[in-house]
Design a protein around this motif. Structure first.
Motif, PDB file in Angstrom:
ATOM      1  N   GLU A 176       0.860  -1.196   0.000  1.00  0.00           N
ATOM      2  CA  GLU A 176       0.000   0.000   0.000  1.00  0.00           C
ATOM      3  C   GLU A 176       0.887   1.233   0.000  1.00  0.00           C
ATOM      4  O   GLU A 176       1.633   1.438   0.956  1.00  0.00           O
ATOM      5  N   PRO A 177       0.854   2.017  -1.072  1.00  0.00           N
ATOM      6  CA  PRO A 177      -0.008   1.906  -2.239  1.00  0.00           C
ATOM      7  C   PRO A 177       0.215   0.597  -2.996  1.00  0.00           C
ATOM      8  O   PRO A 177       1.306   0.027  -2.937  1.00  0.00           O
ATOM      9  N   PRO A 178      -0.818   0.110  -3.723  1.00  0.00           N
ATOM     10  CA  PRO A 178      -0.657  -1.135  -4.471  1.00  0.00           C
ATOM     11  C   PRO A 178       0.536  -1.044  -5.415  1.00  0.00           C
ATOM     12  O   PRO A 178       0.694  -0.045  -6.125  1.00  0.00           O
ATOM     13  N   PRO A 179       1.420  -2.043  -5.414  1.00  0.00           N
ATOM     14  CA  PRO A 179       2.647  -1.948  -6.206  1.00  0.00           C
ATOM     15  C   PRO A 179       2.400  -2.134  -7.699  1.00  0.00           C
ATOM     16  O   PRO A 179       1.407  -2.736  -8.114  1.00  0.00           O
ATOM     17  N   ALA A 180       3.334  -1.605  -8.478  1.00  0.00           N
ATOM     18  CA  ALA A 180       3.364  -1.865  -9.924  1.00  0.00           C
ATOM     19  C   ALA A 180       4.277  -3.067 -10.154  1.00  0.00           C
ATOM     20  O   ALA A 180       5.344  -3.179  -9.557  1.00  0.00           O
ATOM     21  N   LEU A 181       3.849  -3.989 -11.038  1.00  0.00           N
ATOM     22  CA  LEU A 181       4.605  -5.209 -11.305  1.00  0.00           C
ATOM     23  C   LEU A 181       5.201  -5.165 -12.702  1.00  0.00           C
ATOM     24  O   LEU A 181       4.599  -4.635 -13.644  1.00  0.00           O
ATOM     25  N   ALA A 182       6.399  -5.735 -12.852  1.00  0.00           N
ATOM     26  CA  ALA A 182       7.061  -5.820 -14.156  1.00  0.00           C
ATOM     27  C   ALA A 182       7.833  -7.128 -14.226  1.00  0.00           C
ATOM     28  O   ALA A 182       8.448  -7.570 -13.247  1.00  0.00           O
ATOM     29  N   TRP A 183       7.784  -7.775 -15.404  1.00  0.00           N
ATOM     30  CA  TRP A 183       8.543  -8.999 -15.657  1.00  0.00           C
ATOM     31  C   TRP A 183       9.750  -8.668 -16.536  1.00  0.00           C
ATOM     32  O   TRP A 183       9.677  -7.837 -17.436  1.00  0.00           O
ATOM     33  N   SER A 184      10.857  -9.347 -16.291  1.00  0.00           N
ATOM     34  CA  SER A 184      12.023  -9.254 -17.163  1.00  0.00           C
ATOM     35  C   SER A 184      12.635 -10.645 -17.279  1.00  0.00           C
ATOM     36  O   SER A 184      12.505 -11.470 -16.369  1.00  0.00           O
ATOM     37  N   GLY A 185      13.292 -10.902 -18.426  1.00  0.00           N
ATOM     38  CA  GLY A 185      13.880 -12.226 -18.611  1.00  0.00           C
ATOM     39  C   GLY A 185      14.404 -12.414 -20.014  1.00  0.00           C
ATOM     40  O   GLY A 185      14.462 -11.464 -20.812  1.00  0.00           O
ATOM     41  N   PRO A 186      14.794 -13.648 -20.347  1.00  0.00           N
ATOM     42  CA  PRO A 186      15.361 -13.937 -21.671  1.00  0.00           C
ATOM     43  C   PRO A 186      14.415 -13.537 -22.796  1.00  0.00           C
ATOM     44  O   PRO A 186      13.206 -13.758 -22.723  1.00  0.00           O
ATOM     45  N   ALA A 187      15.002 -12.935 -23.821  1.00  0.00           N
ATOM     46  CA  ALA A 187      14.266 -12.541 -25.032  1.00  0.00           C
ATOM     47  C   ALA A 187      13.200 -11.488 -24.770  1.00  0.00           C
ATOM     48  O   ALA A 187      12.378 -11.220 -25.645  1.00  0.00           O
ATOM     49  N   LEU A 188      13.210 -10.873 -23.590  1.00  0.00           N
ATOM     50  CA  LEU A 188      12.273  -9.788 -23.317  1.00  0.00           C
ATOM     51  C   LEU A 188      12.923  -8.431 -23.537  1.00  0.00           C
ATOM     52  O   LEU A 188      12.315  -7.405 -23.280  1.00  0.00           O
ATOM     53  N   GLY A 189      14.162  -8.433 -23.998  1.00  0.00           N
ATOM     54  CA  GLY A 189      14.860  -7.182 -24.249  1.00  0.00           C
ATOM     55  C   GLY A 189      15.493  -6.641 -22.986  1.00  0.00           C
ATOM     56  O   GLY A 189      15.535  -7.281 -21.937  1.00  0.00           O
ATOM     57  N   ASN A 190      16.009  -5.424 -23.085  1.00  0.00           N
ATOM     58  CA  ASN A 190      16.666  -4.804 -21.937  1.00  0.00           C
ATOM     59  C   ASN A 190      15.676  -4.278 -20.911  1.00  0.00           C
ATOM     60  O   ASN A 190      16.026  -4.029 -19.769  1.00  0.00           O
ATOM     61  N   GLY A 191      14.441  -4.089 -21.335  1.00  0.00           N
ATOM     62  CA  GLY A 191      13.441  -3.569 -20.413  1.00  0.00           C
ATOM     63  C   GLY A 191      12.600  -4.677 -19.823  1.00  0.00           C
ATOM     64  O   GLY A 191      13.006  -5.818 -19.719  1.00  0.00           O
ATOM     65  N   SER A 192      11.392  -4.319 -19.421  1.00  0.00           N
ATOM     66  CA  SER A 192      10.484  -5.266 -18.792  1.00  0.00           C
ATOM     67  C   SER A 192       9.183  -5.322 -19.566  1.00  0.00           C
ATOM     68  O   SER A 192       8.813  -4.391 -20.280  1.00  0.00           O
TER      69      SER A 192
END
Length: 313
Positions: A176-192
């Motif tokens: 709280e505040p509700p978090p923002a989620l992001a995935w990162s990994g192989p073949a996902l590029g430099n970002g998320s």
């Protein structure tokens, strides 16, 4: 005709008609702050004071606190004081976390809540009841907004079977505040890649889904809000053996390299056991054993593959 006066502190006071020969008499009123903020796991104090029309009252009284809505919301605290007593004996306090700080005999209903949980977030309403006349009771109308703040925490990360022998990943975090989620990994590029997942029953929880894990390697879920950041990872490995292709997804929190070494050792033992127990050609692929991590059991899938070669000691 009576007039209504409101203050900035959510105070409601009823004033009677007055003239030059009479002075206003005191009526029922409640004084509460609009909002109180406290951190998860800490304590919060909800202030509440009141006035009443009696010059002096020492009869039986009851102090009540409700949650969510006034008059009809569930009671979270209740205490009663006998005639002439300043001790308000607690009759209701879930898990013993609610405690009256104020003295109702001195017009103070302030409440303390211990060990705050995210479920405590919401609006609270104080109420006092005097014995006798039905009108000798009063409750705050707008109440106090209790805001429980918390840094992000990942409560679950998992890998599940998907269509066409594929896998998908789910990450659930709360804060709280509700978090923002992001995935990162192989073949996902430099970002998320941010992909919203299914909705949650709890407003403090958020889920993000990675619909297809196309490459072996580490996939990381990151949760952030204004109070902090948290992350957790899963490692996806596909092994091809004599019995065909199988995949193992390993969620890792603090296991790190030890979990990988343990996985390799268990896989070697399973292979040796298959060779001893099945010295002939197999039509059914062997069943992998489940392992555990800090987050949940491993999710595995063993699709049908080619016939295995004969094992020799």
């Amino acid at each position: 005709m009576r007039s209504l006066v409101r203050t900035k502190r959510d105070t409601t006071v009823n004033l009677p008609n007055t003239d030059v020969h009479s002075a206003p008499t005191q009526r029922w009123s409640m004084q509460v702050p609009a909002e109180v903020s406290a951190a998860l796991g800490e304590a919060a104090v909800l202030p509440c004071t009141f006035t009443h029309p009696h010059r002096h009252y020492d009869g039986p009284l009851t102090a009540i606190w409700r949650a969510r809505e006034p008059y009809a919301g569930p009671q979270v605290f209740r205490c009663a004081a006998a005639r002439g007593s300043e001790l308000c004996q607690t009759a209701l306090s879930p898990q013993g976390r609610f405690r009256l700080l104020g003295n109702p005999r001195r017009n103070d209903l302030s409440l303390r809540i211990e060990r705050l949980a995210l479920a405590d977030d919401g609006r609270y309403f104080c109420r006092v009841e005097f014995a006798g006349d039905i009108h000798d009771r009063y409750e705050s109308r707008h109440g106090i907004r209790l805001r429980v703040t918390a840094a992000p925490r990942i409560v679950n990360i998992s890998v599940l079977p998907g269509p066409a022998h594929a896998f998908r990943a789910l990450c659930t975090a709360e804060g709280e505040p509700p978090p923002a989620l992001a995935w990162s990994g192989p073949a996902l590029g430099n970002g998320s890649v941010k992909v919203p997942g299914p909705g949650q029953d709890h407003s403090h929880q958020v889920t993000a889904e990675l619909p297809a894990l196309d490459h072996d390697g580490r996939y990381t879920c990151t949760a952030t809000n204004s109070l902090g950041r948290a992350e957790a990872s899963v490692y996806l490995f596909r092994f091809r053996g004599a019995s065909g292709a199988s995949a193992i997804a390993l969620p890792l929190g603090v296991l790190g390299l030890k979990a990988l070494l343990l996985l390799g050792l268990l896989a070697a033992r399973a292979t040796a056991r298959r060779c001893l127990e099945h010295p002939v050609t197999q039509d059914t692929p062997p069943r992998l054993q489940a392992h555990e991590s800090n987050y949940e059991n491993l999710n595995q899938r063993s699709p049908q593959g080619p016939r295995a070669a004969v094992c020799s000691p």
